[in-house]
Enzyme design. Structure first.
Site, PDB file in Angstrom:
ATOM      1  N   GLY A  77       0.834  -1.192   0.000  1.00 55.44           N
ATOM      2  CA  GLY A  77       0.000   0.000   0.000  1.00 55.44           C
ATOM      3  C   GLY A  77       0.868   1.242   0.000  1.00 55.44           C
ATOM      4  O   GLY A  77       2.016   1.196   0.459  1.00 55.44           O
ATOM      5  N   GLN A  82       3.218  10.017   0.958  1.00 49.70           N
ATOM      6  CA  GLN A  82       4.510   9.330   0.903  1.00 49.70           C
ATOM      7  C   GLN A  82       5.292   9.607  -0.381  1.00 49.70           C
ATOM      8  O   GLN A  82       6.451   9.230  -0.485  1.00 49.70           O
ATOM      9  CB  GLN A  82       4.305   7.817   1.056  1.00 49.70           C
ATOM     10  CG  GLN A  82       3.800   7.426   2.440  1.00 49.70           C
ATOM     11  CD  GLN A  82       3.563   5.937   2.528  1.00 49.70           C
ATOM     12  OE1 GLN A  82       2.547   5.451   2.044  1.00 49.70           O
ATOM     13  NE2 GLN A  82       4.501   5.208   3.106  1.00 49.70           N
ATOM     14  N   CYS A 120       6.320  -0.037   7.021  1.00 54.37           N
ATOM     15  CA  CYS A 120       5.876   1.138   6.278  1.00 54.37           C
ATOM     16  C   CYS A 120       7.037   1.599   5.411  1.00 54.37           C
ATOM     17  O   CYS A 120       8.169   1.666   5.873  1.00 54.37           O
ATOM     18  CB  CYS A 120       5.471   2.233   7.251  1.00 54.37           C
ATOM     19  SG  CYS A 120       5.006   3.772   6.446  1.00 54.37           S
ATOM     20  N   LEU A 121       6.743   1.914   4.161  1.00 49.94           N
ATOM     21  CA  LEU A 121       7.812   2.335   3.240  1.00 49.94           C
ATOM     22  C   LEU A 121       8.470   3.643   3.701  1.00 49.94           C
ATOM     23  O   LEU A 121       9.588   3.939   3.289  1.00 49.94           O
ATOM     24  CB  LEU A 121       7.253   2.483   1.818  1.00 49.94           C
ATOM     25  CG  LEU A 121       6.821   1.168   1.158  1.00 49.94           C
ATOM     26  CD1 LEU A 121       6.084   1.443  -0.152  1.00 49.94           C
ATOM     27  CD2 LEU A 121       7.996   0.242   0.905  1.00 49.94           C
ATOM     28  N   HIS A 163      -4.187   1.643   7.455  1.00 46.74           N
ATOM     29  CA  HIS A 163      -2.816   2.195   7.519  1.00 46.74           C
ATOM     30  C   HIS A 163      -2.672   3.366   6.537  1.00 46.74           C
ATOM     31  O   HIS A 163      -2.150   4.421   6.887  1.00 46.74           O
ATOM     32  CB  HIS A 163      -1.823   1.065   7.198  1.00 46.74           C
ATOM     33  CG  HIS A 163      -0.380   1.492   7.157  1.00 46.74           C
ATOM     34  ND1 HIS A 163       0.559   1.032   8.061  1.00 46.74           N
ATOM     35  CD2 HIS A 163       0.295   2.314   6.320  1.00 46.74           C
ATOM     36  CE1 HIS A 163       1.734   1.588   7.785  1.00 46.74           C
ATOM     37  NE2 HIS A 163       1.606   2.346   6.719  1.00 46.74           N
ATOM     38  N   GLU A 164      -3.161   3.157   5.314  1.00 46.23           N
ATOM     39  CA  GLU A 164      -2.973   4.193   4.280  1.00 46.23           C
ATOM     40  C   GLU A 164      -3.862   5.418   4.529  1.00 46.23           C
ATOM     41  O   GLU A 164      -3.437   6.540   4.282  1.00 46.23           O
ATOM     42  CB  GLU A 164      -3.230   3.628   2.874  1.00 46.23           C
ATOM     43  CG  GLU A 164      -2.365   2.427   2.475  1.00 46.23           C
ATOM     44  CD  GLU A 164      -0.868   2.606   2.724  1.00 46.23           C
ATOM     45  OE1 GLU A 164      -0.406   3.763   2.726  1.00 46.23           O
ATOM     46  OE2 GLU A 164      -0.169   1.600   2.939  1.00 46.23           O
ATOM     47  N   HIS A 167      -2.243   7.692   6.857  1.00 45.86           N
ATOM     48  CA  HIS A 167      -1.257   8.563   6.198  1.00 45.86           C
ATOM     49  C   HIS A 167      -1.912   9.838   5.665  1.00 45.86           C
ATOM     50  O   HIS A 167      -1.361  10.925   5.798  1.00 45.86           O
ATOM     51  CB  HIS A 167      -0.607   7.842   5.008  1.00 45.86           C
ATOM     52  CG  HIS A 167       0.598   7.027   5.366  1.00 45.86           C
ATOM     53  ND1 HIS A 167       1.730   7.579   5.919  1.00 45.86           N
ATOM     54  CD2 HIS A 167       0.862   5.707   5.217  1.00 45.86           C
ATOM     55  CE1 HIS A 167       2.638   6.619   6.102  1.00 45.86           C
ATOM     56  NE2 HIS A 167       2.139   5.468   5.690  1.00 45.86           N
TER      57      HIS A 167
HETATM   58 ZN    ZN Z   1       2.940   3.586   5.722  1.00 43.58          ZN
END
Ligand code: ZN
Length: 209
Positions: A77, A82, A120-121, A163-164, A167
């Site tokens: 995701g 991000q 998480c990226l 999660h997204e 963000h």
């Molecule tokens: Zn993340």
């Protein structure tokens, strides 16, 4: 967000991505490109993304770019903050092909919750256990035709979406931890922040030249 995928699963996912990138209607759309991922410490991760009013070529290009960025980072995701932008858009792929959710909203969450490890990226090398609702109802707009979609999802898909969407509201993985548990990650977080500062300086530098 990213999971641990086997090489085989990863290859399968890459293949499915090639066929199902958002369809584009204009020659203004370029080949999708991998975008820079913003890391912890970058202020854009704390911003609130704003609703998308029009699904145009710009939104389609962004979605396509985000999908290739997510896949190349081995993520499941990715949220728009991000990649340094602030339009309410997330992309995800838990192995069933990519999905693009425009202006996603949670309309209901189950009381049943589950605690699972998440990466998480924007936090390279870190993973923490986070408790989240097991099942959620969501609403979003579809990229291809702007249609409003209502879905009930559970398990890993619900987790990735939660999660997204966090963000998009400037909420990060670490915020989900009890204060006393955050101390454990202090050193790693500091190292990521220092790296991020350098990345931001480099980006500024390349803008000027
Ligand atoms: Zn993340």
């Amino acid at each position: 967000m990213y999971p641990i995928l086997s090489q085989e699963e990863k290859e399968e996912r890459e293949d499915s991505t090639k066929d199902s990138l958002p369809t584009v209607s204009s020659s203004a759309i370029l080949t999708p490109k991998i975008l820079d991922i913003r890391h912890y410490g970058d202020p854009v991760l704390r911003d609130h993304a704003r609703p998308i009013k029009e699904i145009n070529d710009e939104a389609r290009q962004l979605a396509a770019d985000m999908i290739v960025t997510m896949v190349s980072g081995n993520g499941v995701g990715l949220a728009v903050n991000q990649v340094g932008q602030l339009k309410r858009l997330i992309v995800l792929d838990i192995g069933r092909g990519p999905m693009v959710l425009i202006n996603p909203k949670i309309s209901d969450k189950s009381r049943k919750r589950e605690k699972l490890e998440e990466g998480c990226l924007s936090f390279p090398g870190l993973s923490v256990k986070v408790r989240r609702s097991y099942k959620i109802n969501i609403e979003y707009f579809q990229l291809s035709d702007g249609k409003r979609i209502k879905l009930s999802v559970e398990g890993i898909l619900a987790r990735v979406i939660l999660h997204e969407i966090d963000h998009l509201d400037g909420i990060l993985l670490m915020d989900k931890l009890a204060f006393w548990r955050r101390g454990k990650f202090k050193k790693q977080l500091l190292a990521i922040k220092q790296q991020t500062r350098q990345e931001m300086r480099d980006r500024e530098g390349s803008k000027k030249t």
